[in-house]
Write an enzyme that holds these catalytic residues in place. Structure first.
Site, PDB file in Angstrom:
ATOM      1  N   LYS A   1     -71.940  15.430   0.591  1.00 49.09           N
ATOM      2  CA  LYS A   1     -72.937  16.428   1.015  1.00 49.09           C
ATOM      3  C   LYS A   1     -74.039  15.703   1.807  1.00 49.09           C
ATOM      4  O   LYS A   1     -73.739  14.776   2.551  1.00 49.09           O
ATOM      5  CB  LYS A   1     -73.494  17.176  -0.192  1.00 49.09           C
TER       6      LYS A   1
ATOM      7  N   SER B   1     -67.561  20.295 -10.571  1.00 51.41           N
ATOM      8  CA  SER B   1     -67.972  19.484 -11.727  1.00 51.41           C
ATOM      9  C   SER B   1     -66.837  18.606 -12.273  1.00 51.41           C
ATOM     10  O   SER B   1     -66.713  18.436 -13.492  1.00 51.41           O
ATOM     11  CB  SER B   1     -68.568  20.381 -12.825  1.00 51.41           C
TER      12      SER B   1
ATOM     13  N   GLU C   1     -71.032  25.861   0.127  1.00 57.18           N
ATOM     14  CA  GLU C   1     -72.426  25.701   0.575  1.00 57.18           C
ATOM     15  C   GLU C   1     -72.577  26.124   2.039  1.00 57.18           C
ATOM     16  O   GLU C   1     -73.626  26.604   2.445  1.00 57.18           O
ATOM     17  CB  GLU C   1     -72.883  24.248   0.336  1.00 57.18           C
TER      18      GLU C   1
ATOM     19  N   ASN D   1     -66.976  14.291  -1.551  1.00 52.95           N
ATOM     20  CA  ASN D   1     -67.857  15.065  -0.669  1.00 52.95           C
ATOM     21  C   ASN D   1     -69.292  14.657  -0.982  1.00 52.95           C
ATOM     22  O   ASN D   1     -69.853  15.090  -1.979  1.00 52.95           O
ATOM     23  CB  ASN D   1     -67.651  16.567  -0.927  1.00 52.95           C
TER      24      ASN D   1
ATOM     25  N   GLY E   1     -71.488  21.758  -8.834  1.00 51.00           N
ATOM     26  CA  GLY E   1     -72.797  21.147  -9.096  1.00 51.00           C
ATOM     27  C   GLY E   1     -73.490  21.652 -10.338  1.00 51.00           C
ATOM     28  O   GLY E   1     -74.687  21.419 -10.529  1.00 51.00           O
TER      29      GLY E   1
ATOM     30  N   GLU F   1     -62.354  26.006  -5.315  1.00 53.88           N
ATOM     31  CA  GLU F   1     -63.644  25.640  -5.889  1.00 53.88           C
ATOM     32  C   GLU F   1     -64.399  26.897  -6.320  1.00 53.88           C
ATOM     33  O   GLU F   1     -65.051  27.547  -5.490  1.00 53.88           O
ATOM     34  CB  GLU F   1     -64.489  24.900  -4.850  1.00 53.88           C
TER      35      GLU F   1
ATOM     36  N   HIS G   1     -66.629  25.082   3.014  1.00 50.99           N
ATOM     37  CA  HIS G   1     -67.206  24.758   1.707  1.00 50.99           C
ATOM     38  C   HIS G   1     -68.165  25.876   1.297  1.00 50.99           C
ATOM     39  O   HIS G   1     -68.817  26.484   2.143  1.00 50.99           O
ATOM     40  CB  HIS G   1     -67.956  23.412   1.789  1.00 50.99           C
TER      41      HIS G   1
HETATM   42  C1  PEP Z   1     -68.215  19.928  -4.096  1.00 49.67           C
HETATM   43  O1  PEP Z   1     -69.099  19.394  -3.477  1.00 49.67           O
HETATM   44  O2  PEP Z   1     -67.300  20.483  -3.489  1.00 49.67           O
HETATM   45  C2  PEP Z   1     -68.237  19.896  -5.561  1.00 49.67           C
HETATM   46  C3  PEP Z   1     -67.211  20.356  -6.206  1.00 49.67           C
HETATM   47  O3  PEP Z   1     -69.368  19.378  -6.155  1.00 49.67           O
HETATM   48  P1  PEP Z   1     -69.484  18.919  -7.703  1.00 49.67           P
HETATM   49  O4  PEP Z   1     -68.346  17.989  -7.975  1.00 49.67           O
HETATM   50  O5  PEP Z   1     -70.819  18.226  -7.770  1.00 49.67           O
HETATM   51  O6  PEP Z   1     -69.411  20.146  -8.550  1.00 49.67           O
END
Ligand code: PEP
Length: 255
Positions: free
Chosen positions: A10, A212, A96, A8, A172, A166, A94
């Site tokens: 973003k 992460s 975000e 992803n 992040g 998630e 997601h």
């Molecule tokens: C994500 O964008 O869904 C995500 C899990 O980001 P990260 O791996 O940076 O935590």
């Protein structure tokens, strides 16, 4: 069951950068055998990525869609537009989008339906916020998100879903969930699917862990009974480190 590992990006990468990434990623394509690898660029880089991935095993995903077929929805992109651009998977709900852009459960449900109507595979994201986890209501939050998103689906549709667990506090932040926490959330999701859609549907769903994830920790997630992949943000931005992460996942499951 085949692992599904999705990048992803973003709001990162232009079309030119997407092309460079794909060229580098595909140099090691043989290393990804047995793993379904997806790249989810921003809308403006989809066609550049599609051109590079065309004859490869790496698939294209999008990060969002709008459930209308067409019309006065300034700034939005429909499922049919994504399909024509070569997209196979689409990330929906997601954190975000839920927490920064204010998407609610009913919009997430409409997006899932639009994806299925247009032959796209949804990657449904669910997860609890830090304060919800501290209050001990993680399962209640997951249940509410699942119930709303899947309400109108038939078991036959559920079966092909990818669900990304998630935890919002792990995205992040560099602070991944422990394998135990990821396992208990994935077990809960599996039981929910089994109870509401039956064993066959539950057994078809691939549950990803996201938050992460990197090459160093992916092995502890993909070896869990009900985890069959990962949704990766930060560690998917460099082709070299993402490629290493996919190899680490494969090694962890294949030994
Ligand atoms: C994500 O964008 O869904 C995500 C899990 O980001 P990260 O791996 O940076 O935590």
């Amino acid at each position: 069951m085949k692992l599904v590992i999705a990048a992803n990006w973003k709001m990162h990468k232009t079309g030119r950068e997407a092309k460079e990434f794909c060229l580098e990623l595909l140099q090691k394509e043989d290393d990804y055998k047995g793993v379904e690898v997806l790249i989810c660029p921003p809308f403006t880089a989809l066609s550049a990525a599609a051109a590079e991935l065309k004859d490869s095993s790496v698939k294209l995903g999008a990060q969002n869609l709008y459930p209308g077929a067409q019309g006065a929805f300034t700034g939005e992109i429909s499922a049919a537009m994504l399909k024509e651009a070569g997209v196979k998977y689409v990330i929906i709900g997601h954190s975000e989008r839920r927490h920064l852009m204010g998407e609610d459960d009913s919009l997430v449900a409409r997006k899932i339906e639009a994806a299925y109507e247009n032959g796209l595979n949804p990657i449904l994201c669910i997860g609890e916020k830090e304060e919800e986890r501290e209050k001990g209501i993680t399962e209640k939050v997951l249940k509410k998100q699942l119930a709303a998103a899947l309400e109108k689906l038939e078991p036959g549709q559920v079966k092909s879903l990818v669900i990304a667990y998630e935890p919002v506090w792990a995205i992040g932040t560099g602070k991944a969930a422990s394998a135990d926490d990821a396992a208990s959330a994935a077990d809960f999701i599996y039981s929910y699917l089994d109870k509401h859609f039956g064993k066959d549907a539950a057994a078809g769903v691939r549950i990803q862990y996201g938050g992460s994830v990197k090459a160093e920790n992916i092995g502890s997630f993909v070896t869990l009974e009900h985890v069959h992949g990962a949704l990766v943000g930060g560690a998917s931005l460099e082709a070299g480190s993402f490629s290493e992460l996919v190899r680490a996942a494969r090694k962890a499951v294949e030994g």
